[in-house]
Design a protein around this motif. Sequence first.
Motif, PDB file in Angstrom:
ATOM      1  N   SER A 139       0.820  -1.216   0.000  1.00 20.66           N
ATOM      2  CA  SER A 139       0.000   0.000   0.000  1.00 20.66           C
ATOM      3  C   SER A 139       0.855   1.267   0.000  1.00 20.66           C
ATOM      4  N   VAL A 140       2.037   1.189   0.608  1.00 17.29           N
ATOM      5  CA  VAL A 140       2.933   2.352   0.676  1.00 17.29           C
ATOM      6  C   VAL A 140       3.751   2.490  -0.601  1.00 17.29           C
ATOM      7  N   LEU A 141       4.176   1.361  -1.172  1.00 20.64           N
ATOM      8  CA  LEU A 141       5.069   1.379  -2.331  1.00 20.64           C
ATOM      9  C   LEU A 141       4.341   1.535  -3.663  1.00 20.64           C
ATOM     10  N   ALA A 142       3.033   1.304  -3.683  1.00 21.95           N
ATOM     11  CA  ALA A 142       2.285   1.296  -4.946  1.00 21.95           C
ATOM     12  C   ALA A 142       2.411   2.601  -5.719  1.00 21.95           C
ATOM     13  N   SER A 143       2.235   3.738  -5.057  1.00 17.49           N
ATOM     14  CA  SER A 143       2.265   5.038  -5.753  1.00 17.49           C
ATOM     15  C   SER A 143       3.644   5.382  -6.309  1.00 17.49           C
ATOM     16  N   PRO A 144       4.733   5.297  -5.505  1.00 12.26           N
ATOM     17  CA  PRO A 144       6.053   5.619  -6.083  1.00 12.26           C
ATOM     18  C   PRO A 144       6.467   4.652  -7.188  1.00 12.26           C
ATOM     19  N   LEU A 145       6.129   3.380  -7.056  1.00  9.29           N
ATOM     20  CA  LEU A 145       6.451   2.419  -8.108  1.00  9.29           C
ATOM     21  C   LEU A 145       5.653   2.711  -9.374  1.00  9.29           C
ATOM     22  N   ARG A 146       4.404   3.131  -9.191  1.00  9.43           N
ATOM     23  CA  ARG A 146       3.581   3.517 -10.346  1.00  9.43           C
ATOM     24  C   ARG A 146       4.247   4.651 -11.111  1.00  9.43           C
ATOM     25  N   ASP A 147       4.760   5.640 -10.398  1.00 12.21           N
ATOM     26  CA  ASP A 147       5.414   6.785 -11.039  1.00 12.21           C
ATOM     27  C   ASP A 147       6.679   6.351 -11.784  1.00 12.21           C
ATOM     28  N   ILE A 148       7.449   5.438 -11.197  1.00 14.68           N
ATOM     29  CA  ILE A 148       8.668   4.945 -11.848  1.00 14.68           C
ATOM     30  C   ILE A 148       8.335   4.202 -13.137  1.00 14.68           C
ATOM     31  N   ILE A 149       7.316   3.352 -13.071  1.00  8.50           N
ATOM     32  CA  ILE A 149       6.914   2.564 -14.240  1.00  8.50           C
ATOM     33  C   ILE A 149       6.399   3.465 -15.353  1.00  8.50           C
ATOM     34  N   ASN A 150       5.547   4.401 -15.013  1.00  5.95           N
ATOM     35  CA  ASN A 150       4.983   5.300 -16.027  1.00  5.95           C
ATOM     36  C   ASN A 150       6.057   6.190 -16.638  1.00  5.95           C
ATOM     37  N   LEU A 151       7.019   6.633 -15.837  1.00  5.63           N
ATOM     38  CA  LEU A 151       8.124   7.437 -16.368  1.00  5.63           C
ATOM     39  C   LEU A 151       8.996   6.595 -17.294  1.00  5.63           C
ATOM     40  N   SER A 152       9.163   5.328 -16.950  1.00 11.75           N
ATOM     41  CA  SER A 152       9.923   4.408 -17.799  1.00 11.75           C
ATOM     42  C   SER A 152       9.263   4.271 -19.164  1.00 11.75           C
ATOM     43  N   PHE A 153       7.942   4.122 -19.185  1.00 13.18           N
ATOM     44  CA  PHE A 153       7.200   4.013 -20.444  1.00 13.18           C
ATOM     45  C   PHE A 153       7.303   5.305 -21.250  1.00 13.18           C
ATOM     46  N   GLU A 154       7.198   6.423 -20.562  1.00 10.65           N
ATOM     47  CA  GLU A 154       7.209   7.731 -21.231  1.00 10.65           C
ATOM     48  C   GLU A 154       8.565   8.023 -21.871  1.00 10.65           C
TER      49      GLU A 154
END
Length: 359
Positions: A139-154
């Motif tokens: 629950s704590v790691l979901a948001s920062p990991l989401r940002d890393i993944i989306n930035l990787s795609f971008e």
Amino acid sequence: MYRKLRNCANSEEKKLKSEYYCRLIEDAKGDSSKMWKAIKETLPSNHNEINAVFSHGKLQTDPKGIAETLNNHFSSIGKRLAKAFSGLKPIRCGAVPNSSFSLKSVKSAFVEKQLRLMKTNKAIGLDNISARLLRDAASVLASPLRDIINLSFEKGRFPSSWKCAKVTALFKQGDKTDKDNYRPISILPTVSKVIERAVHSQLYDYLDSNNLLAVNQFGFRRARSTALALTQFTDEVLSNMDKGLVNGVVFIDLKKAFDTVDHVILLGKLKSLGISSNNLEWFHSYLSSRYQKTVIGQASSTSRRFLLVFLRGLFSAHYYLPFTSTIYPRSFGTLRSPYSLMTLLFTALLSQPVTYRPC
């Protein structure tokens, strides 16, 4: 007196072990996964330490030297094998799809779900972050990991810190001092599995919905299995027999199938399937600049980078996303022959029943 007590203790220990293993197997009835775990625990372990390995005619006995020898071997074996395929041109097949594919941003809910689905008994990579920690802190790691993944795609870049693998050597058979008799087991950072699952789910849905996968591809596909492939194979053979035809079967085992995947061909196939330019950059980044360390006991080798020539990367099997096994052998499914030819595709095995009418 001592011997009598020792024998009594040994006898009691054997009795208790026997009762424990019997109970373990009894409790596992009806669950194949638990049953195999129980059998594995019951049988004696065949794991042996690596005490010596030959390197350039010299016997390495120091753990550090053994680790370096095996690391150099594992990272270069694919490149040597791939030389046999140099100059080969890929088979072009299938029409270019009208639609195109682009990686979509993921949501926190998806990331959290993937973290909670992680199995806690998985080995830990070089980052020393366990699957249990990731799952408990989902629950704590979901948001920062989401940002890393989306930035990787971008940006079209795969995080470099997730590219270094810890490699352990698994003995197969034969002479234990021969480095060719060891199989590399690579362990990547557990957290990298989340981004791989995100890419896999999106790309697989695109390929499946646009009918871009070979009809006879059975490996790494939903609702398909070896049992279904064997059923189709048996049906084909029996049908040919009813028609008075003679069946001939050729089984082809592709040695080091993953290690010899040509990245130029793989990326070319992805492009032909409608993958966008930015996403091709992401796949290029995913495949390139990989590092690994081989660990033997408490000793570890230095990091070794795979030297890529024209994107010809040769990594251990798990470096590739599961769909690599689905996309890369696509051309085999369209092989042409003067005979009636059916090709069943698996990860590293092709089964080709060839039929002809006897004279």
